[in-house]
Design a protein around this motif. Structure first.
Motif, PDB file in Angstrom:
ATOM      1  N   VAL B  38     -30.880   9.958 123.746  1.00 14.54           N
ATOM      2  CA  VAL B  38     -30.042  10.426 122.634  1.00 14.54           C
ATOM      3  C   VAL B  38     -30.870  11.339 121.752  1.00 14.54           C
ATOM      4  N   VAL B  39     -30.346  12.504 121.482  1.00 14.24           N
ATOM      5  CA  VAL B  39     -31.062  13.473 120.669  1.00 14.24           C
ATOM      6  C   VAL B  39     -30.154  13.957 119.555  1.00 14.24           C
ATOM      7  N   GLY B  40     -30.734  14.082 118.376  1.00 15.14           N
ATOM      8  CA  GLY B  40     -29.936  14.605 117.283  1.00 15.14           C
ATOM      9  C   GLY B  40     -30.665  14.372 115.982  1.00 15.14           C
ATOM     10  N   GLU B  41     -30.244  15.059 114.930  1.00 20.55           N
ATOM     11  CA  GLU B  41     -30.874  14.862 113.638  1.00 20.55           C
ATOM     12  C   GLU B  41     -30.640  13.440 113.164  1.00 20.55           C
ATOM     13  N   SER B  42     -31.482  13.031 112.218  1.00 19.89           N
ATOM     14  CA  SER B  42     -31.327  11.653 111.764  1.00 19.89           C
ATOM     15  C   SER B  42     -30.065  11.554 110.908  1.00 19.89           C
ATOM     16  N   GLY B  43     -29.442  10.419 110.968  1.00 23.44           N
ATOM     17  CA  GLY B  43     -28.260  10.196 110.160  1.00 23.44           C
ATOM     18  C   GLY B  43     -26.973  10.630 110.837  1.00 23.44           C
ATOM     19  N   GLY B 101     -35.512  17.568 114.407  1.00 24.10           N
ATOM     20  CA  GLY B 101     -34.748  18.399 113.490  1.00 24.10           C
ATOM     21  C   GLY B 101     -34.793  17.984 112.040  1.00 24.10           C
ATOM     22  N   ASP B 102     -35.733  17.114 111.673  1.00 23.15           N
ATOM     23  CA  ASP B 102     -35.742  16.624 110.313  1.00 23.15           C
ATOM     24  C   ASP B 102     -36.731  17.326 109.411  1.00 23.15           C
ATOM     25  N   PHE B 147     -26.254  15.201 119.914  1.00 24.51           N
ATOM     26  CA  PHE B 147     -25.342  15.001 118.792  1.00 24.51           C
ATOM     27  C   PHE B 147     -25.282  16.249 117.920  1.00 24.51           C
ATOM     28  N   ILE B 148     -24.091  16.766 117.761  1.00 27.20           N
ATOM     29  CA  ILE B 148     -23.890  17.965 116.943  1.00 27.20           C
ATOM     30  C   ILE B 148     -23.352  17.517 115.586  1.00 27.20           C
ATOM     31  N   ALA B 149     -23.948  18.079 114.518  1.00 27.08           N
ATOM     32  CA  ALA B 149     -23.482  17.703 113.182  1.00 27.08           C
ATOM     33  C   ALA B 149     -22.089  18.285 112.937  1.00 27.08           C
ATOM     34  N   ALA B 177     -20.804  14.327 116.412  1.00 30.09           N
ATOM     35  CA  ALA B 177     -21.074  13.038 115.769  1.00 30.09           C
ATOM     36  C   ALA B 177     -20.208  12.877 114.534  1.00 30.09           C
ATOM     37  N   LYS B 178     -20.036  11.640 114.088  1.00 28.44           N
ATOM     38  CA  LYS B 178     -19.314  11.328 112.843  1.00 28.44           C
ATOM     39  C   LYS B 178     -18.004  12.115 112.768  1.00 28.44           C
ATOM     40  N   ALA B 179     -17.234  12.003 113.818  1.00 27.40           N
ATOM     41  CA  ALA B 179     -16.035  12.836 113.894  1.00 27.40           C
ATOM     42  C   ALA B 179     -14.970  12.442 112.902  1.00 27.40           C
TER      43      ALA B 179
END
Lengths: 334, 422
Positions: B38-43, B101-102, B147-149, B177-179
């Protein structure tokens, strides 16, 4: 018999008088009509307000500004395609509108910063913004220092910078902390949590607490700054605000029907998020704070504190005024 | 000469139709492995989504996920969990990338991830080339969820860079993410925008295979229309209309995780676990791994220099040549060892002989010494005896003399006596 009388003027205009050990009035003089006179003058002159919005793209900055001033004032609406690409460098775009309400004219300028924090390498992305803010101070300083000054110097200084925090739910990002650290001394920063309909109420409270703690640890003073509270009343008001900051907002310019009322909101498959409902988000609080109670204070802090800091620094720098400010004025070192 | 295969019809029941069952039984006994990254910015809700997908608390209070630990640099962390369902075992490995990405400057934040994927391929390549390959643990990354913001605009430069660099190494499945941030219209627009940008930059995300089955094709087409999938994760159970569902409670409603109208979580889960898990593994094995392998081997044979030997790894040649070489190596090694041992043996023998000789000489010397001593003593004793003999002789003579004297005196006396009487 001297009777101590404190006039109950809540106007924070510099020319208001407060009587300390006053004399008893023998009749009605009419001093309190000064408020009415000032009001008339202000209405005629109108006033300026400059607001800057900073944050990653896609956080709803333009939508929020539109919602705040209930009109299409942002750069987006000024004829800008919805799916325009993210710019490669940070640009500063200012759009001005004149709003009128109850006879009062306000020239509102919204300064947008597309491209902030969107690149892969975001080092020094705050520099263009810092430069812009200082440029506005410089313009004002030059006008002030002129021999023949204009009656009303056009005020393009940024009165308020709304910083949009990404609702990760964890903590502030290093970019956020860096930006706020560097700019909290030159402009009033008001952090808000963008797109807060991502978080449930518990998550929101936790996140706010963590953000407040991080701001404290970083020594970042956001508006309203503690050091500028003038008296107990201010302090208690501002303390309440500081407890509730950063405001978790949701912006929307679409209206929906809820319980027979038309409200601004966002319609999702599981419900409608009402923008002005205090149970849903804190937009109403932000709007009241920003426009209805602290608008003038924002301008004052900018003028009396941030601008003065800049001015003192500039005048001390070259042992006098920079030769570019023409008309061979050589003001002595203050 | 190609052998021609003819199709023949069976006249009776032979029984090889039970082959799939045998395969099934064997596989179930062996258990399955699956590695997910899993890859993506935190949060962005990565840990929550993992927990929701597999209905286990991989990251819980006692073992907080990477989100709760602030990371200064990008790291790659692995967690393994063994889950059982209906007699089937699955060894699930989740590779997480905290810190992605943070930072303020995120250039090359994808490098640790690429290195990790390559190292897993390398391990597999080495274990495949070994002589003894009874155990070949497959730790290659089978799938990467990116995961795309949910900005609502499009892909960020970081997203595009990352996917461009990784689409040839691993199956990339982009997710929004967080759709629950987006309204349905915004979601549609966002998805279209993303797909347009993906095509524009020629990013090859994981493609669902076409099958012969009509039914399946329709399902696959439905999934394809909804790419990238917009997901919401949650493991908290809420009561909605007297039904217990997993979801997120807002003041304005409950966003249900498993409701197809609310988000695409069920599609993701079905696709990832129920229908396409094996396909993901196959594509990893047949496409990404083979790409890596051919690139690696081509590099070696082109250069002529085996760069890998410097790193202490086995060379990369065809298995037969590899085995030959190994055997030869082994033999030479053995010979060398033998020679060495012989040398050592000889040396030791020589030493021993020398030592023995030395001790013999020593003993001889001592023997001589002792003999000398003995002789000296003997002579001394002889000397003493002689002296003693001399003395004795002397004494004896003296005794005799005395005796004689006594005799003489006695006889004299006798004579006297005799004389007197007359």
């Amino acid at each position: 018999m001297t009777v101590l009388r404190c006039f109950n003027t809540s106007l924070s205009i510099s020319c208001a008088h407060r009587s300390g050990g006053g004399s008893t009035l023998l009749g009605y003089i009419g001093i309190d009509t000064i408020i009415e006179q000032m009001r008339k003058k202000t209405m005629k002159a109108g006033f300026d307000f400059n607001i800057m919005v900073v944050g990653n793209s896609g956080l709803g900055k333009s939508t929020l500004v539109n919602t705040l001033f209930k009109s299409q004032v942002s750069r987006r609406s000024a004829g800008w395609a919805r799916d325009e690409k993210i710019p490669k460098t940070i640009e500063i775009k200012a759009v001005s509108h004149v709003l009128e309400e109850g006879g009062v004219k306000m020239k509102l300028t919204v300064v947008d910063t597309p491209g902030f924090g969107d690149q892969i390498n975001n080092d020094n992305c705050w520099e263009p913004i810092s430069k812009y803010i200082n440029e506005q101070y410089e313009k004002f300083l030059k006008e002030e220092v002129n021999i023949t000054r204009k009656k009303r110097i056009p005020d393009t200084r940024v009165h308020c910078c709304i910083y949009f925090i990404t609702p990760t739910g964890h903590s502030l990002r290093s970019l956020d902390i860096e930006f706020m650290k560097r700019l909290s001394h030159s402009v009033n920063i008001i952090p808000v949590i963008a797109k807060s309909d991502t978080m449930t109420i518990e998550e929101r409270l936790e996140f706010k607490q963590r953000v407040r703690k991080e701001l404290e640890m970083g020594g970042i003073e956001v508006y309203p700054q503690k050091e500028f509270d003038e008296d107990m009343e201010d302090k208690s008001d501002n303390d309440k605000i500081r407890e509730a900051m950063p405001f978790a907002v949701v912006g929307s310019d679409k209206e929906y029907q809820v319980n027979g009322k038309r409200v601004l909101g966002r319609k999702t498959a599981w419900g409608i998020v009402e923008v002005e409902n205090p149970n849903h988000c804190e937009f109403a609080q932000l709007r009241d704070f920003l426009i209805r109670s602290h608008l003038q204070d924002l301008k004052e802090v900018t003028h009396n504190i941030h601008y003065e800091t800049y001015r003192a620094k500039r005048l001390n720098e070259n042992g006098g005024l920079h030769p570019i400010t023409c008309n061979d004025t050589q003001e002595s070192n203050l | 000469m190609a052998v021609q295969t003819q199709q023949k019809n069976l006249e009776g029941y032979v029984g090889f139709a039970s082959l799939p069952n045998q395969v099934y039984r064997k596989s179930v006994k062996r258990g399955f492995e699956f590695t997910l990254m899993v890859v993506g910015e935190s949060g962005l809700g990565k840990s929550t989504l993992i927990n929701s997908l597999f209905l286990t608390d991989l990251y819980s209070g006692e073992y907080p996920g990477p989100s709760h630990r602030i990371k200064k640099t990008v790291q790659v962390e692995q967690s393994k969990v063994l889950i059982k369902e209906g007699g089937v075992q699955l060894l699930l490995t989740i590779v997480d990338t905290p810190g992605f990405g943070d930072a303020v400057d995120n250039s090359n934040c994808w490098q640790p991830i690429i290195d990790h994927i390559d190292s897993k391929f390398e391990d597999y390549l080495n274990s495949e080339s070994r002589v003894n390959r009874r155990q070949m643990p497959d730790s290659r990354i089978h799938c990467c969820l990116y995961f795309i913001a949910p900005s609502g605009h499009g892909l960020k430069p970081l997203d595009i860079e990352f996917m461009k660099r990784l689409h040839e190494k691993v199956n990339v499945i982009p997710l929004i993410a967080k759709a629950d941030t987006l309204t349905p219209e915004e979601c549609q627009q966002f998805k279209k925008q993303i797909m347009r940008e993906i095509q524009e930059h020629k990013i090859k995300i994981y493609e669902f295979p076409e099958t012969d089955d009509e039914e399946e094709n329709r399902l696959v087409k439905k999934i394809k229309d909804k790419l990238p999938l917009a997901v919401v994760g949650s493991n908290t159970i809420i009561e909605v209309n007297s039904k217990r569902v997993r979801g997120r409670q807002y003041p304005w409603g409950v966003a249900e995780v498993e409701n197809g109208d609310h988000c695409d979580f069920t599609i993701l889960r079905d696709m990832l676990i129920r229908t396409h898990m094996q396909d993901l593994k196959d594509v990893t094995n047949n496409v990404h791994y083979e790409n890596y392998r051919s690139r690696k081997l081509a590099a070696v044979t082109y250069n002529g220099v085996d760069n890998n030997r410097a790193k202490g790894q086995l060379s990369t040649k065809s298995p037969m040549a590899q085995m030959e070489e190994e055997r030869r190596e082994h033999v030479t090694k053995m010979k060398k060892m033998e020679m060495e041992m012989e040398q050592v043996f000889e040396m030791k023998v020589k030493e021993k002989v020398q030592k023995l000789k030395d001790s013999e000489a020593e003993l001889q010397r001592r023997h001589e010494q002792m003999k000398k001593n003995l002789e000296a003593q003997h002579r001394e004793l002889e000397e003493k005896r002689r002296v003693f003999e001399d003395e004795r002789a002397n004494w004896e003579t003296q005794q005799r003399l005395e005796q004689q004297k006594v005799e003489a005196s006695r006889t004299l006396e006798k004579n006297k006596k005799k004389g007197k009487i007359f």
